[in-house]
Design an enzyme around this catalytic site. Structure first.
Site, short mmCIF file in Angstrom:
data_model
loop_
_atom_site.label_atom_id
_atom_site.label_comp_id
_atom_site.label_asym_id
_atom_site.label_seq_id
_atom_site.Cartn_x
_atom_site.Cartn_y
_atom_site.Cartn_z
N ASP A 1 75.23 72.85 93.92
CA ASP A 1 75.14 74.27 94.27
C ASP A 1 75.82 74.55 95.61
OD1 ASP A 1 73.13 72.82 95.66
OD2 ASP A 1 72.09 74.70 96.10
N GLU A 2 76.16 75.79 95.81
CA GLU A 2 76.66 76.31 97.09
C GLU A 2 77.78 75.45 97.68
OE1 GLU A 2 72.73 78.71 98.67
OE2 GLU A 2 72.81 76.56 99.06
#
Length: 543
Positions: A343-344
């Site tokens: 993620d991210e």
């Protein structure tokens, strides 16, 4: 006996009989003190709600003569019996010996019936009457979950660690119970703030009460690397040397991690370790300059920003690092899943991200494990058998949700962790001293009042493997803070994972949750007293 299915309407009528009279407008009613009396708790009035309850007949009362009986030769069942005795002895003062089933009559009988396919791997049947209590399961996990039901049927004072007067009664009747979803998880972020082995064990014990069966440990992030890796020792000694705010940090030795895995297994929880990559990787980048594209190690990071770090996707040494870390972690982890984050990764270009996740997933498979990744993994190609953990919001873009739904329709399983529903680090209300607000306020009703099977448009319920409640720790550093943020929201998430959809009803749940208040207090949990829940009035017994 009359057979009762726990439908919202009928169960609500039964539960609300125990509640106080009409409340003032806008106020949560309080459960009457009578619900804390010595009368047996009505059968099935627990959290999570059981699948089927048949109440009726006289109760069973534990006495100093009670024995815990186990069929000879069932070592795992005997271990569950000793666990049960360990729960009950301090408060009852009874010896509660664990004996062979044939050596006594009555008491509490734990029995395994492998041929009872209807109970599945985790289901159980509880039968209670004046002659004793019988717990039947196909496997030891079912017995263990049945023990959690038994302890909740006893007065809350059974959770105390000093002798209490009782009486210790279990209402008569039968419960037949199986989980709705196989994956019922809780995530603890030990990277932003480090939590010791003892603290993790404490959390495991609290999860067990509510039939959670997965402990997801977030072991690496920008702020700290928390697991020893022999082939890359500076990951732990340097990368794990600090935490958010600049504290001393810490890491688990391999023996520490083995002990967490062993303890979780004794509570029928599978540890799912996470090494977040290619982003959230500053602790690793600070430990080894060669993992950076420019060969220069950044300083250790103690802030709370995200999205600024990335492993060097083009560097061959990066994949030596990933292979070594996954190999060593897989060897320590008997469970089937390894979480690789994903993620991210804002500092990783899309093509690089796809290339990296493809190679990382193949490495996980090489060491005999199945991948879990955050839902951004659907921006690449999830490997066969992978699970995707969705942490988006109700208001997330439709295109993002459709990408996840398409992966689900193509065979990728989903674990649901919508941040504006079950992120335990979100503030309850504007007045909550701890927590974040980026996903909004998440009070108790919001965390409970949604259906995992119908949450994401275009996702068939058959694709949903379960739910998980993450607890990120940028602002949480102590057991007391952890308790306050997890409880009472975590029991509701556990119910979403365990109980059939037919039992899902906020008005009845809030009454059952209120009756958990004295139990939480007896367990030493200083929970958040949400105004949405009619907590008991009057003194808490033993409080």
């Amino acid at each position: 006996m009359h057979r009762l299915r726990t439908s919202p309407r009928l169960l609500g009528a039964l539960l609300l009989l125990a509640a106080a009279g009409a409340p003032a407008a806008g106020a949560a009613p309080s459960v009457a003190s009578a619900t804390l009396s010595s009368a047996p708790r009505p059968l099935g009035r627990i959290v999570p709600a059981p699948a089927s309850v048949t109440p009726g007949g006289p109760p069973y009362t534990l006495t100093a003569a009670t024995r815990i009986r186990v069929d000879r030769g069932h070592r795992a069942a005997r271990a569950v019996g000793h666990y049960l005795a360990g729960v009950l002895r301090p408060s009852t003062g009874f010896p509660l010996p664990v004996v062979d089933a044939a050596a006594a009559r009555g008491g509490i009988l734990l029995r395994l019936r492998p041929a009872d396919a209807a109970l599945g791997d985790e289901g159980y049947r509880l039968e209670s009457g004046p002659g004793g209590v019988t717990l039947t399961a196909r496997g030891p996990a079912g017995l263990f979950h049945g023990v959690q039901t038994l302890r909740q049927q006893l007065p809350a004072e059974v959770e105390r660690d000093t002798v209490r007067p009782g009486p210790w009664t279990v209402a008569g009747g039968a419960v037949t119970d199986v989980p709705r979803f196989a994956y019922r998880g809780a995530m603890l972020d030990v990277s932003r703030h480090f939590f010791t082995v003892a603290q993790v064990k404490r959390y495991i014990d609290r999860l067990a009460v509510y039939k959670i069966n997965k402990l997801h440990l977030h072991l690496s992030d920008d702020q700290g690397w928390r697991i020893a890796v022999d082939s890359w020792p500076r990951l732990a000694t340097h990368g794990g040397s600090t935490q958010v705010g600049g504290g001393p940090g810490g890491h688990y030795t391999k023996d520490d991690y083995r002990e967490i895995v062993r303890y979780a297994a004794s509570r029928y929880q599978e540890v799912v370790p996470e090494i977040d990559m290619p982003g959230h990787s500053n602790a690793a980048l600070a430990s080894y300059p060669g993992l950076n594209c420019d060969g220069v190690a950044p300083p250790l990071y103690t802030g709370t920003s995200v999205g600024f770090s990335s492993l060097c996707v083009a560097e061959p040494r990066t994949y030596d690092f990933v292979d070594d870390v996954i190999r060593e972690l897989a060897a320590l982890t008997p469970g089937r899943h390894l979480h690789i984050g994903g993620d991210e990764a804002h500092s990783t270009g899309h093509a690089d991200y796809v290339a990296f996740m493809d190679r990382a997933q193949r490495i996980v498979a090489k060491y005999g494990k199945s991948v879990i990744g955050w839902h951004q993994l659907t921006g690449a190609v999830p490997a066969p058998g992978a699970l995707v953990q969705y942490w988006g919001l109700d208001r997330s873009p439709a295109a993002e949700k459709e990408r996840v739904a398409l992966a689900a329709r193509n065979g990728t399983g989903l674990v649901l962790s919508p941040a504006d529903r079950v992120y335990l680090d979100m503030k309850y209300t504007a007045d909550t001293p701890l927590g974040h607000t980026w996903a909004g306020y998440v009070d108790v009703r919001r965390s409970y009042d949604w259906d995992p099977g119908a949450y994401l448009p275009g996702v068939p319920e058959s694709a949903v493997r379960g739910v998980e409640a993450p607890l990120w720790t940028e602002r949480i550093a102590t057991d007391a803070q952890l308790d306050r943020m997890a409880f009472p929201r975590l029991p509701g998430v556990a119910e979403l994972g365990w109980s059939p959809a037919a039992t899902h009803d906020w008005e009845t749940y809030r009454v059952r949750l209120a009756e958990q208040g004295p139990r939480l207090a007896a367990l030493g949990i200083d929970y958040h007293r949400s105004s949405q829940v009619p907590w008991p009035v009057g003194p808490v017994p033993g409080g």
